[in-house]
Write a protein that holds these residues in place. Structure first.
Motif, PDB file in Angstrom:
ATOM      1  N   ASP A  75     -47.222 -10.499 -36.418  1.00  0.00           N
ATOM      2  CA  ASP A  75     -48.024 -11.161 -37.455  1.00  0.00           C
ATOM      3  C   ASP A  75     -48.197 -12.644 -37.200  1.00  0.00           C
ATOM      4  N   GLY A  76     -47.118 -13.297 -36.775  1.00  0.00           N
ATOM      5  CA  GLY A  76     -47.190 -14.724 -36.504  1.00  0.00           C
ATOM      6  C   GLY A  76     -48.132 -15.021 -35.349  1.00  0.00           C
ATOM      7  N   THR A  77     -48.079 -14.182 -34.321  1.00  0.00           N
ATOM      8  CA  THR A  77     -48.970 -14.368 -33.185  1.00  0.00           C
ATOM      9  C   THR A  77     -50.406 -14.080 -33.582  1.00  0.00           C
ATOM     10  N   GLY A  78     -50.621 -13.048 -34.354  1.00  0.00           N
ATOM     11  CA  GLY A  78     -51.969 -12.735 -34.822  1.00  0.00           C
ATOM     12  C   GLY A  78     -52.534 -13.868 -35.655  1.00  0.00           C
ATOM     13  N   HIS A  79     -51.695 -14.451 -36.507  1.00  0.00           N
ATOM     14  CA  HIS A  79     -52.098 -15.579 -37.336  1.00  0.00           C
ATOM     15  C   HIS A  79     -52.485 -16.760 -36.457  1.00  0.00           C
ATOM     16  N   GLU A  80     -51.691 -17.018 -35.427  1.00  0.00           N
ATOM     17  CA  GLU A  80     -51.949 -18.117 -34.505  1.00  0.00           C
ATOM     18  C   GLU A  80     -53.294 -17.919 -33.792  1.00  0.00           C
TER      19      GLU A  80
ATOM     20  N   ALA B 243     -45.525 -16.733 -24.996  1.00  0.00           N
ATOM     21  CA  ALA B 243     -44.793 -17.966 -25.283  1.00  0.00           C
ATOM     22  C   ALA B 243     -43.916 -17.801 -26.516  1.00  0.00           C
ATOM     23  N   LEU B 244     -44.434 -17.131 -27.545  1.00  0.00           N
ATOM     24  CA  LEU B 244     -43.642 -16.894 -28.752  1.00  0.00           C
ATOM     25  C   LEU B 244     -42.459 -15.989 -28.439  1.00  0.00           C
ATOM     26  N   GLN B 245     -42.666 -15.010 -27.602  1.00  0.00           N
ATOM     27  CA  GLN B 245     -41.576 -14.114 -27.219  1.00  0.00           C
ATOM     28  C   GLN B 245     -40.484 -14.883 -26.468  1.00  0.00           C
ATOM     29  N   LEU B 246     -40.875 -15.778 -25.564  1.00  0.00           N
ATOM     30  CA  LEU B 246     -39.902 -16.614 -24.853  1.00  0.00           C
ATOM     31  C   LEU B 246     -39.139 -17.506 -25.827  1.00  0.00           C
ATOM     32  N   LEU B 247     -39.860 -18.078 -26.790  1.00  0.00           N
ATOM     33  CA  LEU B 247     -39.231 -18.933 -27.791  1.00  0.00           C
ATOM     34  C   LEU B 247     -38.194 -18.152 -28.601  1.00  0.00           C
ATOM     35  N   ILE B 248     -38.568 -16.977 -29.076  1.00  0.00           N
ATOM     36  CA  ILE B 248     -37.654 -16.170 -29.888  1.00  0.00           C
ATOM     37  C   ILE B 248     -36.435 -15.755 -29.073  1.00  0.00           C
ATOM     38  N   THR B 249     -36.650 -15.375 -27.821  1.00  0.00           N
ATOM     39  CA  THR B 249     -35.529 -15.008 -26.957  1.00  0.00           C
ATOM     40  C   THR B 249     -34.580 -16.184 -26.771  1.00  0.00           C
ATOM     41  N   ALA B 250     -35.124 -17.370 -26.538  1.00  0.00           N
ATOM     42  CA  ALA B 250     -34.284 -18.563 -26.355  1.00  0.00           C
ATOM     43  C   ALA B 250     -33.498 -18.877 -27.618  1.00  0.00           C
ATOM     44  N   ILE B 251     -34.127 -18.735 -28.788  1.00  0.00           N
ATOM     45  CA  ILE B 251     -33.432 -18.999 -30.047  1.00  0.00           C
ATOM     46  C   ILE B 251     -32.337 -17.959 -30.276  1.00  0.00           C
ATOM     47  N   LYS B 252     -32.614 -16.701 -29.961  1.00  0.00           N
ATOM     48  CA  LYS B 252     -31.597 -15.653 -30.095  1.00  0.00           C
ATOM     49  C   LYS B 252     -30.393 -15.955 -29.205  1.00  0.00           C
ATOM     50  N   GLU B 253     -30.652 -16.340 -27.963  1.00  0.00           N
ATOM     51  CA  GLU B 253     -29.566 -16.664 -27.041  1.00  0.00           C
ATOM     52  C   GLU B 253     -28.760 -17.855 -27.537  1.00  0.00           C
TER      53      GLU B 253
END
Length: 125
Positions: A116-121, A67-77
């Motif tokens: 790191d953010g995902t690990g923290h989550e 989910a975080l990867q999808l979020l980051i991809t959407a923000i990059k786009e």
């Protein structure tokens, strides 16, 4: 997780871009995005001004890393539409900025945030 569109102090542009990003993120599967209540918005409303929203709150649904990867991809786009767009993601003590034209160093920071953010989550769950 909080998302803030950075607009170099131009509050109206920041609000406009935040609404645009919010709209784009509504279509991403695996996340929930909203405008969290903030003291700043409440203070603006009490002063007689319009309540403004410049921070987005995001909740990852399901597995955090995809989910975080999808979020980051959407923000990059979304950021790539204009070279000068800049977005800050914050999760606990971790934060990263994504720009419309990221360089190699920024890409490494985004990947580290993803790890790191995902690990923290996951530790908080």
């Amino acid at each position: 997780m909080d998302i803030e569109v950075l607009a170099g102090g131009d509050r109206l542009r920041q609000e406009r871009l935040t609404r645009s990003l919010h709209h784009a993120l509504l279509e991403v599967d695996g996340i929930s995005v909203n405008y969290p209540d903030s003291e700043e918005s409440s203070a603006d409303a009490r002063k007689g001004g319009a309540a403004t929203h410049v921070i987005l709150g995001v909740t990852l649904l399901g597995a955090a890393r995809p989910a975080l990867q999808l979020l980051i991809t959407a923000i990059k786009e979304w950021s790539a539409v204009e070279r000068n767009r800049k977005v800050r993601l914050t999760e606990g003590e971790w934060s990263v900025e994504i720009t419309g034209r990221p360089d190699e160093a920024q890409e490494r920071l985004v990947q580290r945030f993803l790890q790191d953010g995902t690990g923290h989550e996951e530790q908080r769950s």
